[in-house]
Design an enzyme around this catalytic site. Structure first.
Site, PDB file in Angstrom:
ATOM      1  N   GLY A  18       0.851  -1.196   0.000  1.00  0.00           N
ATOM      2  CA  GLY A  18       0.000   0.000   0.000  1.00  0.00           C
ATOM      3  C   GLY A  18       0.880   1.237   0.000  1.00  0.00           C
ATOM      4  O   GLY A  18       2.058   1.195  -0.391  1.00  0.00           O
ATOM      5  N   GLY A  20       2.346   2.974   2.428  1.00  0.00           N
ATOM      6  CA  GLY A  20       3.545   2.915   3.254  1.00  0.00           C
ATOM      7  C   GLY A  20       4.566   1.943   2.690  1.00  0.00           C
ATOM      8  O   GLY A  20       5.753   2.272   2.555  1.00  0.00           O
ATOM      9  N   VAL A  84       0.011 -12.950   4.549  1.00  0.00           N
ATOM     10  CA  VAL A  84       0.714 -13.286   5.791  1.00  0.00           C
ATOM     11  C   VAL A  84      -0.328 -13.601   6.855  1.00  0.00           C
ATOM     12  O   VAL A  84      -1.232 -12.807   7.109  1.00  0.00           O
ATOM     13  CB  VAL A  84       1.627 -12.117   6.222  1.00  0.00           C
ATOM     14  CG1 VAL A  84       2.191 -12.355   7.614  1.00  0.00           C
ATOM     15  CG2 VAL A  84       2.743 -11.940   5.201  1.00  0.00           C
ATOM     16  N   GLU A 175     -18.343  11.298   0.634  1.00  0.00           N
ATOM     17  CA  GLU A 175     -18.113  11.215  -0.810  1.00  0.00           C
ATOM     18  C   GLU A 175     -19.098  10.255  -1.480  1.00  0.00           C
ATOM     19  O   GLU A 175     -19.600  10.525  -2.568  1.00  0.00           O
ATOM     20  CB  GLU A 175     -16.643  10.851  -1.079  1.00  0.00           C
ATOM     21  CG  GLU A 175     -15.753  12.019  -0.678  1.00  0.00           C
ATOM     22  CD  GLU A 175     -14.252  11.801  -0.799  1.00  0.00           C
ATOM     23  OE1 GLU A 175     -13.530  12.799  -0.742  1.00  0.00           O
ATOM     24  OE2 GLU A 175     -13.793  10.650  -0.931  1.00  0.00           O
TER      25      GLU A 175
HETATM   26  C1  LIG Z   1     -12.488   4.442   0.935  1.00  0.00           C
HETATM   27  C2  LIG Z   1     -11.253   5.084   1.492  1.00  0.00           C
HETATM   28  C3  LIG Z   1     -10.974   6.407   1.178  1.00  0.00           C
HETATM   29  C4  LIG Z   1      -9.850   7.010   1.675  1.00  0.00           C
HETATM   30  N1  LIG Z   1      -9.595   8.312   1.332  1.00  0.00           N
HETATM   31  C5  LIG Z   1      -8.478   8.913   1.784  1.00  0.00           C
HETATM   32  C6  LIG Z   1      -8.150  10.232   1.384  1.00  0.00           C
HETATM   33  O1  LIG Z   1      -8.892  10.868   0.626  1.00  0.00           O
HETATM   34  N2  LIG Z   1      -6.975  10.765   1.850  1.00  0.00           N
HETATM   35  C7  LIG Z   1      -6.154  10.079   2.679  1.00  0.00           C
HETATM   36  O2  LIG Z   1      -5.109  10.593   3.069  1.00  0.00           O
HETATM   37  N3  LIG Z   1      -6.432   8.836   3.084  1.00  0.00           N
HETATM   38  C8  LIG Z   1      -7.565   8.234   2.652  1.00  0.00           C
HETATM   39  N4  LIG Z   1      -7.851   6.954   3.043  1.00  0.00           N
HETATM   40  C9  LIG Z   1      -6.955   6.288   3.990  1.00  0.00           C
HETATM   41  C10 LIG Z   1      -5.730   5.756   3.281  1.00  0.00           C
HETATM   42  O3  LIG Z   1      -6.107   5.008   2.166  1.00  0.00           O
HETATM   43  C11 LIG Z   1      -4.927   4.911   4.252  1.00  0.00           C
HETATM   44  O4  LIG Z   1      -4.583   5.699   5.362  1.00  0.00           O
HETATM   45  C12 LIG Z   1      -3.667   4.371   3.596  1.00  0.00           C
HETATM   46  O5  LIG Z   1      -4.000   3.551   2.513  1.00  0.00           O
HETATM   47  C13 LIG Z   1      -2.822   3.599   4.598  1.00  0.00           C
HETATM   48  O6  LIG Z   1      -1.687   3.122   3.943  1.00  0.00           O
HETATM   49  P1  LIG Z   1      -1.006   1.758   4.417  1.00  0.00           P
HETATM   50  O7  LIG Z   1       0.233   1.612   3.623  1.00  0.00           O
HETATM   51  O8  LIG Z   1      -0.931   1.741   5.895  1.00  0.00           O
HETATM   52  O9  LIG Z   1      -2.068   0.639   4.035  1.00  0.00           O
HETATM   53  P2  LIG Z   1      -2.776   0.316   2.661  1.00  0.00           P
HETATM   54  O10 LIG Z   1      -2.569   1.384   1.672  1.00  0.00           O
HETATM   55  O11 LIG Z   1      -4.174  -0.041   3.023  1.00  0.00           O
HETATM   56  O12 LIG Z   1      -2.013  -0.981   2.148  1.00  0.00           O
HETATM   57  C14 LIG Z   1      -2.052  -2.185   2.848  1.00  0.00           C
HETATM   58  C15 LIG Z   1      -1.624  -3.289   1.910  1.00  0.00           C
HETATM   59  O13 LIG Z   1      -1.390  -4.454   2.673  1.00  0.00           O
HETATM   60  C16 LIG Z   1      -1.924  -5.579   2.005  1.00  0.00           C
HETATM   61  N5  LIG Z   1      -2.235  -6.561   3.037  1.00  0.00           N
HETATM   62  C17 LIG Z   1      -3.096  -6.433   4.072  1.00  0.00           C
HETATM   63  N6  LIG Z   1      -3.074  -7.521   4.854  1.00  0.00           N
HETATM   64  C18 LIG Z   1      -2.172  -8.356   4.308  1.00  0.00           C
HETATM   65  C19 LIG Z   1      -1.707  -9.656   4.668  1.00  0.00           C
HETATM   66  N7  LIG Z   1      -2.135 -10.295   5.753  1.00  0.00           N
HETATM   67  N8  LIG Z   1      -0.781 -10.232   3.875  1.00  0.00           N
HETATM   68  C20 LIG Z   1      -0.325  -9.598   2.761  1.00  0.00           C
HETATM   69  N9  LIG Z   1      -0.729  -8.381   2.381  1.00  0.00           N
HETATM   70  C21 LIG Z   1      -1.636  -7.765   3.151  1.00  0.00           C
HETATM   71  C22 LIG Z   1      -3.152  -5.031   1.283  1.00  0.00           C
HETATM   72  O14 LIG Z   1      -3.504  -5.847   0.176  1.00  0.00           O
HETATM   73  C23 LIG Z   1      -2.675  -3.645   0.866  1.00  0.00           C
HETATM   74  O15 LIG Z   1      -2.101  -3.657  -0.414  1.00  0.00           O
HETATM   75  C24 LIG Z   1      -8.972   6.302   2.525  1.00  0.00           C
HETATM   76  C25 LIG Z   1      -9.240   4.966   2.831  1.00  0.00           C
HETATM   77  C26 LIG Z   1     -10.366   4.364   2.311  1.00  0.00           C
HETATM   78  C27 LIG Z   1     -10.649   2.910   2.626  1.00  0.00           C
END
Ligand SMILES: Cc1cc2nc3c(=O)[nH]c(=O)nc-3n(C[C@H](O)[C@H](O)[C@H](O)COP(=O)(O)OP(=O)(O)OC[C@H]3O[C@@H](n4cnc5c(N)ncnc54)[C@H](O)[C@@H]3O)c2cc1C
Length: 439
Positions: A18, A20, A84, A175
């Site tokens: 994702g 991060g 995982v 939204e």
């Molecule tokens: C509908 C929606 C709208 C949003 N709108 C906004 C916005 O307008 N602005 C904003 O700043 N933020 C927004 N957010 C929040 C933002 O998307 C998150 O804060 C951000 O994606 C977090 O990043 P991350 O890297 O922590 O996780 P993510 O981007 O969620 O990535 C996590 C990744 O881990 C993978 N994963 C999960 N569990 C496992 C596992 N057990 N094994 C292997 N892979 C796994 C998933 O497939 C995914 O690819 C929104 C979120 C949603 C759901």
């Protein structure tokens, strides 16, 4: 065991491609480490535009990008599709759907999922929208319900198919409510001449007293007014008590008959088994120190939605937004490189770049530092920021053309039911009747 190590450099295993995870992996490209990136999907998702996929204005491919393609040419990185399921913290290995994987350093960047707060009926009957498959389910479900509305014999029979309720008035609820209101205002009569615009009702409900809780008062008030002008019923200070698939009951006794309920009222970090429950904080996030190191461990880190840097200044961690995940990924890359080289690390400092939300065509609200504004200009900035943030040139172009087409025609997007959405049977019912599970 997958991914044999070239023993020259330590192996950093990143779970989650994702915001991060990919930022971290990219910034480790020139560092003396080997990287193994794992994700349960082979693509990166851009969640801020999921609501447009759900409402049929964008195709899902426009907001997804191949993780393999994204890291083409990065020599120190390998990618595997794997989910995982557990971490063996003592022996430094992961349990995954493709077997056990050892690590020297582990970074959990698994993000978050929908939190139904333990209510099985909400979990079963309402629609979450955190992933592309979930957004597509929502799209197919509401299109199927509109088809049901067309063939209903009486207004009473029709009513639940035409009531749309968003539970949770954060950015996702706001939204979505704006998009469904536009669908009602501009599309319903054209696609379904048998249905009357006045019969489709859109509700946005929250137990808090304002929409867009974390944003400024100005943004919140403006967003509420924009929604109401579009015909959305905004119900605040109301608690949803129960839902049986048709009757959505509130604590004050009110009932809305509806087959279309979207649940965007809470999130919970995705934490693999093996991480001690004692270090989980509010929102099921993993407590870390200021360099994102998981409490009580020396070589495990958690960034983005799943991690929470708990300090006096941030007793609840940083908000679960994309910028926090991106900036933590970047900072952790520097810190991991320093750890490997035996140098000192630097604590994470969040630079708040502001927040925005859009409400239908032409309107958005923005809090950018001291600047707080709304309307057309905010909407233009919202579009620009989201376009440049999408991964992949093709996605940017296709999305822009889609938006332009929708803007001009008032009737963009494709509202096709490609795959029927069938709600899974309740587990006990399935067991009793031995029904096959559907996806
Ligand atoms: C509908 C929606 C709208 C949003 N709108 C906004 C916005 O307008 N602005 C904003 O700043 N933020 C927004 N957010 C929040 C933002 O998307 C998150 O804060 C951000 O994606 C977090 O990043 P991350 O890297 O922590 O996780 P993510 O981007 O969620 O990535 C996590 C990744 O881990 C993978 N994963 C999960 N569990 C496992 C596992 N057990 N094994 C292997 N892979 C796994 C998933 O497939 C995914 O690819 C929104 C979120 C949603 C759901």
């Amino acid at each position: 065991m997958d991914a044999p190590k070239n023993n020259k450099f330590p192996l950093v295993v990143i779970v989650g491609g994702g915001f991060g995870g990919i930022e971290l992996a990219k910034h480790l490209a020139k560092e003396p480490v080997e990287i193994l990136l794992l994700d349960k999907h082979n693509y990166h998702t851009f969640p801020p535009l999921l609501y447009q996929v759900a409402t049929g204005s964008l195709e899902c491919e426009s907001i997804a990008f191949s993780l393999r393609k994204n890291f083409e040419g990065q020599k120190n990185l390998r990618f595997r599709v794997a989910e995982v399921t557990g971490v063996n913290v003592e022996n430094n290995y992961l349990e995954t759907t493709i077997g056990e994987i050892a690590y020297d350093y582990l970074v959990l960047a698994t993000g978050s999922t929908t939190n139904f707060f333990g209510n099985k009926d909400f979990e079963h009957y309402t629609m979450p929208m955190k992933t592309i498959p979930e957004a597509l389910n929502l799209r197919y479900m509401f299109l199927q319900n509109l088809e049901q509305a067309v063939i209903a014999h009486t207004p009473e029979e029709r009513e639940p198919y035409l009531n749309f309720v968003m539970v949770g008035a954060g950015p996702t609820g706001v939204e979505l409510a704006g998009s469904f209101a536009e669908l009602r205002n501009y599309v319903l009569n054209k696609d379904y001449p048998e249905l009357k615009k006045e019969d489709m009702k859109v509700y946005l409900v929250d137990f808090l007293p304002k929409v867009l809780g974390p944003m400024s008062e100005q943004a919140s008030e403006k967003a509420k007014k924009y929604l109401e002008d579009m015909g959305v019923n905004v119900l605040l200070n109301v608690k949803v008590e129960s839902y049986d698939g048709t009757n959505l009951k509130f604590a004050d006794g009110r009932v809305i008959r509806t087959k279309n309920v979207v649940w965007s009222a809470g999130v919970a970090g995705i934490v693999p088994n093996g991480i001690s429950k004692d270090i989980l904080v509010r929102g099921n996030r993993i407590k870390t120190d200021e360099i994102n190191r998981v409490a009580g461990t020396s070589n495990i880190f958690a960034i983005g939605d799943v991690g929470a840097i708990i300090t006096e200044a941030t007793p609840n961690g940083y908000p679960g937004v994309a910028q926090v995940a991106i900036q933590q990924g970047k900072q952790l890359a520097k810190n991991l490189a320093s750890i490997v080289k035996g140098e000192s690390t630097e604590p994470f400092k969040y630079k708040d770049l502001g927040s925005m939300a859009t409400i239908g065509r032409n309107k958005a609200v923005a809090d950018l530092g001291k600047l707080k504004f709304g309307g057309f200009f905010a909407w233009l900035i919202w579009m620009f920021v989201h376009l440049i943030s999408l991964l992949g040139f093709r996605n940017k172009v296709v999305t822009f053309i889609n938006w332009l087409g929708s803007y001009v025609s008032y009737n963009g997007g494709t509202r096709l039911i490609i795959r029927r959405y069938v709600r899974e049977a309740l587990p006990d019912v399935a067991e009793a009747n031995q029904l096959p599970k559907t996806d």
